[in-house]
Write a protein that holds these residues in place. Sequence first.
Motif, PDB file in Angstrom:
ATOM      1  N   UNK A 262      14.135 100.000  31.120  1.00 30.86           N
ATOM      2  CA  UNK A 262      15.475 100.361  30.978  1.00 30.86           C
ATOM      3  C   UNK A 262      15.607 100.071  29.407  1.00 30.86           C
ATOM      4  N   UNK A 263      16.662 100.581  28.922  1.00 30.14           N
ATOM      5  CA  UNK A 263      17.211 100.408  27.492  1.00 30.14           C
ATOM      6  C   UNK A 263      17.884  98.885  27.396  1.00 30.14           C
ATOM      7  N   UNK A 264      17.593  98.259  26.259  1.00 30.71           N
ATOM      8  CA  UNK A 264      18.213  96.873  26.133  1.00 30.71           C
ATOM      9  C   UNK A 264      19.617  96.930  26.882  1.00 30.71           C
ATOM     10  N   UNK A 265      19.984  95.687  27.202  1.00 27.53           N
ATOM     11  CA  UNK A 265      21.243  95.679  28.018  1.00 27.53           C
ATOM     12  C   UNK A 265      22.161  95.461  26.513  1.00 27.53           C
ATOM     13  N   UNK A 266      23.245  96.055  26.535  1.00 29.17           N
ATOM     14  CA  UNK A 266      24.557  95.888  25.768  1.00 29.17           C
ATOM     15  C   UNK A 266      25.288  94.548  26.028  1.00 29.17           C
ATOM     16  N   UNK A 267      25.722  93.724  25.386  1.00 23.04           N
ATOM     17  CA  UNK A 267      26.320  92.739  25.763  1.00 23.04           C
ATOM     18  C   UNK A 267      27.271  92.127  24.473  1.00 23.04           C
ATOM     19  N   UNK A 268      28.477  91.823  24.784  1.00 21.97           N
ATOM     20  CA  UNK A 268      29.608  91.118  24.077  1.00 21.97           C
ATOM     21  C   UNK A 268      29.575  89.674  24.591  1.00 21.97           C
ATOM     22  N   UNK A 269      30.079  88.708  23.518  1.00 22.60           N
ATOM     23  CA  UNK A 269      30.344  87.559  23.507  1.00 22.60           C
ATOM     24  C   UNK A 269      31.659  87.253  23.969  1.00 22.60           C
ATOM     25  N   UNK A 270      31.993  86.582  25.111  1.00 21.71           N
ATOM     26  CA  UNK A 270      33.366  86.401  25.386  1.00 21.71           C
ATOM     27  C   UNK A 270      34.062  85.061  24.782  1.00 21.71           C
ATOM     28  N   UNK A 271      35.042  85.355  24.287  1.00 24.44           N
ATOM     29  CA  UNK A 271      35.844  84.196  23.434  1.00 24.44           C
ATOM     30  C   UNK A 271      37.119  83.910  24.063  1.00 24.44           C
TER      31      UNK A 271
ATOM     32  N   UNK B 107      26.431  83.355  19.173  1.00 22.90           N
ATOM     33  CA  UNK B 107      26.353  84.490  18.543  1.00 22.90           C
ATOM     34  C   UNK B 107      24.923  84.724  18.047  1.00 22.90           C
ATOM     35  N   UNK B 108      24.556  84.049  17.289  1.00 23.79           N
ATOM     36  CA  UNK B 108      23.321  84.260  16.501  1.00 23.79           C
ATOM     37  C   UNK B 108      22.333  83.988  17.650  1.00 23.79           C
ATOM     38  N   UNK B 109      22.364  83.049  18.465  1.00 17.46           N
ATOM     39  CA  UNK B 109      21.411  82.781  19.741  1.00 17.46           C
ATOM     40  C   UNK B 109      21.373  84.167  20.424  1.00 17.46           C
ATOM     41  N   UNK B 110      22.378  84.818  20.663  1.00 13.56           N
ATOM     42  CA  UNK B 110      22.382  85.792  21.525  1.00 13.56           C
ATOM     43  C   UNK B 110      21.580  86.967  20.886  1.00 13.56           C
ATOM     44  N   UNK B 111      22.016  87.162  19.562  1.00 19.42           N
ATOM     45  CA  UNK B 111      21.439  88.257  18.710  1.00 19.42           C
ATOM     46  C   UNK B 111      19.996  87.944  18.653  1.00 19.42           C
ATOM     47  N   UNK B 112      19.442  86.928  19.084  1.00 18.82           N
ATOM     48  CA  UNK B 112      17.900  86.871  18.589  1.00 18.82           C
ATOM     49  C   UNK B 112      17.157  86.949  19.994  1.00 18.82           C
ATOM     50  N   UNK B 113      17.652  87.266  21.124  1.00 18.27           N
ATOM     51  CA  UNK B 113      17.282  87.521  22.613  1.00 18.27           C
ATOM     52  C   UNK B 113      16.486  88.709  22.573  1.00 18.27           C
ATOM     53  N   UNK B 114      15.551  88.742  23.255  1.00 18.18           N
ATOM     54  CA  UNK B 114      14.899  90.068  23.463  1.00 18.18           C
ATOM     55  C   UNK B 114      15.486  90.883  24.809  1.00 18.18           C
ATOM     56  N   UNK B 115      15.358  92.187  24.685  1.00 14.70           N
ATOM     57  CA  UNK B 115      15.902  92.993  25.656  1.00 14.70           C
ATOM     58  C   UNK B 115      17.514  93.074  25.838  1.00 14.70           C
ATOM     59  N   UNK B 116      17.995  92.438  25.117  1.00 11.91           N
ATOM     60  CA  UNK B 116      19.422  92.183  24.719  1.00 11.91           C
ATOM     61  C   UNK B 116      19.856  92.724  23.412  1.00 11.91           C
ATOM     62  N   UNK B 117      21.300  93.430  23.339  1.00 16.41           N
ATOM     63  CA  UNK B 117      21.717  93.870  22.045  1.00 16.41           C
ATOM     64  C   UNK B 117      23.197  93.471  21.873  1.00 16.41           C
ATOM     65  N   UNK B 118      23.359  92.402  21.186  1.00 20.17           N
ATOM     66  CA  UNK B 118      24.574  91.974  20.851  1.00 20.17           C
ATOM     67  C   UNK B 118      25.575  92.937  20.109  1.00 20.17           C
ATOM     68  N   UNK B 119      26.478  93.588  20.621  1.00 18.04           N
ATOM     69  CA  UNK B 119      27.397  94.422  20.013  1.00 18.04           C
ATOM     70  C   UNK B 119      28.730  94.118  19.508  1.00 18.04           C
ATOM     71  N   UNK B 120      29.154  93.090  20.143  1.00 21.43           N
ATOM     72  CA  UNK B 120      30.356  92.322  19.628  1.00 21.43           C
ATOM     73  C   UNK B 120      31.014  91.157  20.371  1.00 21.43           C
TER      74      UNK B 120
END
Length: 232
Positions: free
Chosen positions: A117-126, A146-159
């Motif tokens: 599957x394509x990377x899972x698109x994620x948002x950080x809830x604030x 946010x920086x920790x999330x952005x470094x994970x494989x198979x995920x894409x931090x969108x916002x």
Amino acid sequence: MTTISANLQAVLARITAAARKYGRNPDDIALLAVSKTWPASAVREAVAAGQRAFGENYVQEGIEKASDLASLGLEWHFIGPLQSNKTRRVAEVFDWVHSIDRLKIAERLAEQRPAALAPLQICLQVNVSGEASKSGVPMSEVPLLARQLASLPRLKLRGLMAIPAAFDDFVQQRQAFGLLHRIYQQLKQDGLTLDTLSMGMTHDLEAAISAGATMVRVGTAIFGQRWVETSG
């Protein structure tokens, strides 16, 4: 025209009007139809009216709908609180997760996202309102997580995503959304590639759009009150 279709067109008109009023391009604001508690038949009506992206709060319900409607090629967003024991199914089925507020949950999603599957698109809830009852990471913890999330494989931090305290006053609504927009801008200035501010619902989408929302999550104005409540 069905009621859902008419409601959907009315919401899109609200988005367009708010965008133009606040100097935004309506095409830059996506509508996520929140279909939680509503049956697959209601989703089909919205699809027939042109809607493609749907938000679900409950894992099993969302999975069942995604399966029932798999032939339609829809985009499924998980927007509710996510427990560790349910991350695998979310990683396998959903396209987006808006409610990431712990590194542990994100790490499990990254491990469990199928390679096909394509990377899972994620948002950080604030938690922009600082309410103890609300999910979301405190504002002070956003940059590191946010920086920790952005470094994970198979995920894409969108916002970022937020559900601020409910206010009837536009100025108060906008202040809360403005806090999220400012930290979003700061993260981008610090080098993170972000493009999504998921904020605003039926009662406050205009304020959210005025403060920079790129995705609004609307359920009641499209589908009505919760189906499980109105069906007895």
